[in-house]
Design an enzyme around this catalytic site. Structure first.
Site, mmCIF file in Angstrom:
data_model
loop_
_atom_site.group_PDB
_atom_site.id
_atom_site.type_symbol
_atom_site.label_atom_id
_atom_site.label_comp_id
_atom_site.label_asym_id
_atom_site.label_seq_id
_atom_site.Cartn_x
_atom_site.Cartn_y
_atom_site.Cartn_z
ATOM 1 N N ASP A 139 35.016 57.865 12.664
ATOM 2 C CA ASP A 139 36.229 57.062 12.478
ATOM 3 C C ASP A 139 36.550 56.233 13.720
ATOM 4 O O ASP A 139 36.086 56.517 14.825
ATOM 5 C CB ASP A 139 37.423 57.960 12.119
ATOM 6 N N GLU B 296 38.382 62.106 14.011
ATOM 7 C CA GLU B 296 38.495 62.586 15.392
ATOM 8 C C GLU B 296 39.744 62.008 16.040
ATOM 9 O O GLU B 296 40.466 62.698 16.758
ATOM 10 C CB GLU B 296 37.250 62.169 16.190
HETATM 11 ZN ZN ZN Z 1 36.079 58.699 20.431
#
Ligand code: ZN
Length: 360
Positions: free
Chosen positions: A67, A128
């Site tokens: 992401d 993340e």
């Molecule tokens: Zn990162």
């Protein structure tokens, strides 16, 4: 051999696929196809993280996240000299697609060179950037590796994250009582007033060289002419000192408690959550020694530096996977000025190949 042109093209192709946190499906499909082409056994865990494995004992885990942050839609990578930049309206997405591209190129090059390498597991995580959510939900029963290299650091590959803080998220909800602001304000209890009272007593910004505190969100009230009945605010603090971290938690809770005593008719509810835990890298740990040795052989001096952020590496450690977080060749992360240095990207891929080929 690392193929610079192939690597740059692969990186540009990856950043052209939108993948803001929680919208990683398209890039996940793309990556699964590419990993299958490399001959790995590819699957997903129930959370949607991509996990690919080669057969064999003692695999090395190579990891990066899929992401990216906003503004990160419609990214147009542009090559300017030895840099890759965005068109200035979005981030570049080098965090973490430079890491993803380096892993794929390092692995492909190792396979083509055919000199043998340590078996690998590859994990590309989701979400993340919104608090290590993908890694926290990773199905660790599918992970055989006990050592990992996480490609998610700032700058060139030889910049190693030496320590990372503990991170606390907090959300506070204040409920007062509504009343007409002009007719009978006496009957109201202003939730905005209480919230700002609390915020004013909290620290703000950089508190010392290992600690920061921030209130980043506030919303409340519904109309101009009513005493506001509800307000919420949220923030975070992080420290690489356990003592300071605990003190800040106590300070936050006691500030809220005092506000409760002062505004007895209001309700104040807090929701605190530790999103990730600190660690300090032990230079004697075998995975750290391996990484620094490979860097040395490549003519680079490892630079071990503290970081104010967390990575999936924090979560891996909690799950018994020793790891080292290395630079992925991107700079000015999370801004529209983000850029990837092409020679650094090539070095990151080369490091990836050499770290798996070490001893073979
Ligand atoms: Zn990162």
């Amino acid at each position: 051999m690392i193929d610079q042109e192939r690597l740059v093209n692969s990186f540009c192709e990856l950043v052209r696929i939108d993948s803001p946190s929680d919208e990683e499906e398209e890039v996940a499909q793309h990556l699964m196809t590419r990993l299958e082409k490399l001959g790995l056994q590819v699957g997903r865990d129930p959370h949607g993280n991509v996990i690919a494995s080669e057969p064999g004992d003692n695999p090395l885990l190579l990891s990066a996240h899929m992401d990216t942050v906003e503004p990160g839609r419609g990214i147009k990578p542009i090559i300017k000299g030895d840099r890759i930049v965005s068109d200035g309206t979005t981030i570049l997405g080098g965090d973490c697609k430079a890491g993803v591209a380096a892993i794929l190129e390092g692995l492909q090059s190792a396979l083509e060179d055919g000199r043998g390498h340590r078996p690998v597991q590859v994990v590309f995580t989701r979400e993340e950037e919104i608090g290590l959510v993908g890694a926290s939900n990773l199905d660790f029963s599918l992970i055989k590796a006990t050592e990992a290299v996480v490609f998610d650091g700032n700058g060139p590959v030889n910049r190693i994250t030496g320590s990372s803080p503990t991170y606390m998220r907090f959300d506070i909800a204040v409920k007062g009582r509504a009343a007409h602001a002009g007719v009978e304000p006496e009957k109201g209890i202003s939730a905005i007033r209480i919230a700002t009272d609390i915020i004013n007593q909290l620290p703000q910004g950089r508190l010392d060289d290992e600690t920061t505190f921030n209130v980043g969100l506030i919303s409340g009230g519904s109309v101009r002419n009513a005493v506001p009945a509800g307000t919420t605010f949220g923030g975070e603090f992080r420290s690489r000192s356990a003592e300071t971290f605990d003190l800040l938690k106590m300070q936050l809770l006691s500030t809220i408690e005092k506000a409760r005593e002062r505004y007895r008719e209001a309700t104040i509810e807090e929701d605190l959550e530790v999103m990730f835990h600190m660690y300090t890298l032990d230079p004697e740990e075998p995975i750290v020694k391996l990484a620094t040795r490979v860097m040395g052989e490549m003519g680079m001096t490892p630079e071990i530096r503290p970081s104010g952020g967390g990575t999936d590496g924090n979560v891996f450690r909690l799950n018994g996977i020793n790891n080292v977080v290395v630079g992925m060749s991107t700079n000015e992360m999370h801004t529209v000025d983000e850029y990837v240095v092409i020679p650094d990207l090539v070095n990151t891929a080369r490091f990836c190949q050499q770290v798996i080929a070490f001893g073979y």
